[in-house]
Design a protein around this motif. Structure first.
Motif, PDB file in Angstrom:
ATOM      1  N   GLU A 137      -3.420  70.719 -20.933  1.00  0.00           N
ATOM      2  CA  GLU A 137      -2.820  70.873 -22.255  1.00  0.00           C
ATOM      3  C   GLU A 137      -3.468  71.971 -23.087  1.00  0.00           C
ATOM      4  O   GLU A 137      -2.997  72.280 -24.161  1.00  0.00           O
ATOM      5  N   GLY A 138      -4.585  72.505 -22.615  1.00  0.00           N
ATOM      6  CA  GLY A 138      -5.354  73.408 -23.437  1.00  0.00           C
ATOM      7  C   GLY A 138      -6.268  72.600 -24.334  1.00  0.00           C
ATOM      8  O   GLY A 138      -6.391  71.390 -24.182  1.00  0.00           O
ATOM      9  N   ALA A 139      -6.916  73.268 -25.272  1.00  0.00           N
ATOM     10  CA  ALA A 139      -7.851  72.579 -26.161  1.00  0.00           C
ATOM     11  C   ALA A 139      -7.780  73.194 -27.545  1.00  0.00           C
ATOM     12  O   ALA A 139      -7.552  74.392 -27.691  1.00  0.00           O
ATOM     13  N   SER A 140      -7.995  72.370 -28.540  1.00  0.00           N
ATOM     14  CA  SER A 140      -8.028  72.809 -29.924  1.00  0.00           C
ATOM     15  C   SER A 140      -9.254  73.694 -30.148  1.00  0.00           C
ATOM     16  O   SER A 140     -10.353  73.376 -29.687  1.00  0.00           O
ATOM     17  N   MET A 141      -9.085  74.777 -30.880  1.00  0.00           N
ATOM     18  CA  MET A 141     -10.211  75.678 -31.178  1.00  0.00           C
ATOM     19  C   MET A 141     -11.294  74.964 -31.967  1.00  0.00           C
ATOM     20  O   MET A 141     -12.485  75.168 -31.729  1.00  0.00           O
ATOM     21  N   GLN A 142     -10.906  74.088 -32.905  1.00  0.00           N
ATOM     22  CA  GLN A 142     -11.899  73.357 -33.688  1.00  0.00           C
ATOM     23  C   GLN A 142     -12.731  72.461 -32.769  1.00  0.00           C
ATOM     24  O   GLN A 142     -13.941  72.317 -32.956  1.00  0.00           O
ATOM     25  N   THR A 143     -12.090  71.867 -31.794  1.00  0.00           N
ATOM     26  CA  THR A 143     -12.795  70.999 -30.854  1.00  0.00           C
ATOM     27  C   THR A 143     -13.728  71.817 -29.972  1.00  0.00           C
ATOM     28  O   THR A 143     -14.874  71.420 -29.740  1.00  0.00           O
ATOM     29  N   LEU A 144     -13.258  72.945 -29.508  1.00  0.00           N
ATOM     30  CA  LEU A 144     -14.111  73.822 -28.694  1.00  0.00           C
ATOM     31  C   LEU A 144     -15.361  74.219 -29.473  1.00  0.00           C
ATOM     32  O   LEU A 144     -16.469  74.209 -28.930  1.00  0.00           O
TER      33      LEU A 144
END
Length: 173
Positions: A137-144
């Motif tokens: 799904e990819g990942a949220s930039m904030q989470t990364l």
């Protein structure tokens, strides 16, 4: 399968283990709890990956496993049936805060958290070891940006916990 990893036996009565990870330039981590996001991390379109089932079985003697989910597809509990995990369905509107607050119940116990979505950001930030998985799904930039480490797929995350020399290599200062 488990090599170069130190598991310390801390209680004869309850047979509790901790995953002890010594990383040069950082404090020693004594991980006891693994908190996981479900959709996008362990599952694709609500269906748990078969490799995840096997990995959860391998790691469960060493870490208490909790899965947090909004259960978008309504399949999480059924998909986790028979696995050594606790499934927790999110109840509030603010899943980001609910996931972060979930960690509070463990008190001083050290936690590793793995997730990919925007609602995993605070959970990874508050965990002793936060791992963001990009996955299908990819990942949220904030989470990364909140994670200590970013991996391509969940199997890599389980590999880090089973072969902790990999964590040492990635996180040493």
């Amino acid at each position: 399968m488990i090599t170069n990893t130190q598991y310390n036996f801390i209680s004869w009565e309850e047979e509790i283990f901790i995953l002890q990870i010594v990383i040069p330039g950082r404090r020693t981590m004594n991980l006891e709890v693994l908190v996981l996001d479900y959709n996008g991390t362990l599952a694709l379109d609500g269906q748990m990956l078969e490799s995840v089932r096997e990995s959860l079985r391998h790691i469960s003697p060493f870490l208490e496993i909790h899965i947090l989910t909004a259960d978008t597809y309504g399949t999480a509990e059924q998909q986790c049936e028979g696995l050594p995990v606790q499934v927790n369905l999110l109840k509030t509107i603010d899943h980001t805060q609910e996931k972060a607050d979930y960690l509070l119940q463990f008190g001083s116990r050290e936690i590793v958290a793995i997730g990919n979505g925007a609602n995993d950001q605070l959970m990874l930030e508050k965990a002793h070891l936060g791992i963001a998985v990009i996955g299908f799904e990819g990942a949220s930039m904030q989470t990364l940006n909140s994670a200590d480490l970013v991996i391509n797929k969940i199997e890599d995350g389980f590999g880090l916990l089973l072969e902790t020399q990999r964590l040492k290599a990635s996180l040493r200062r």
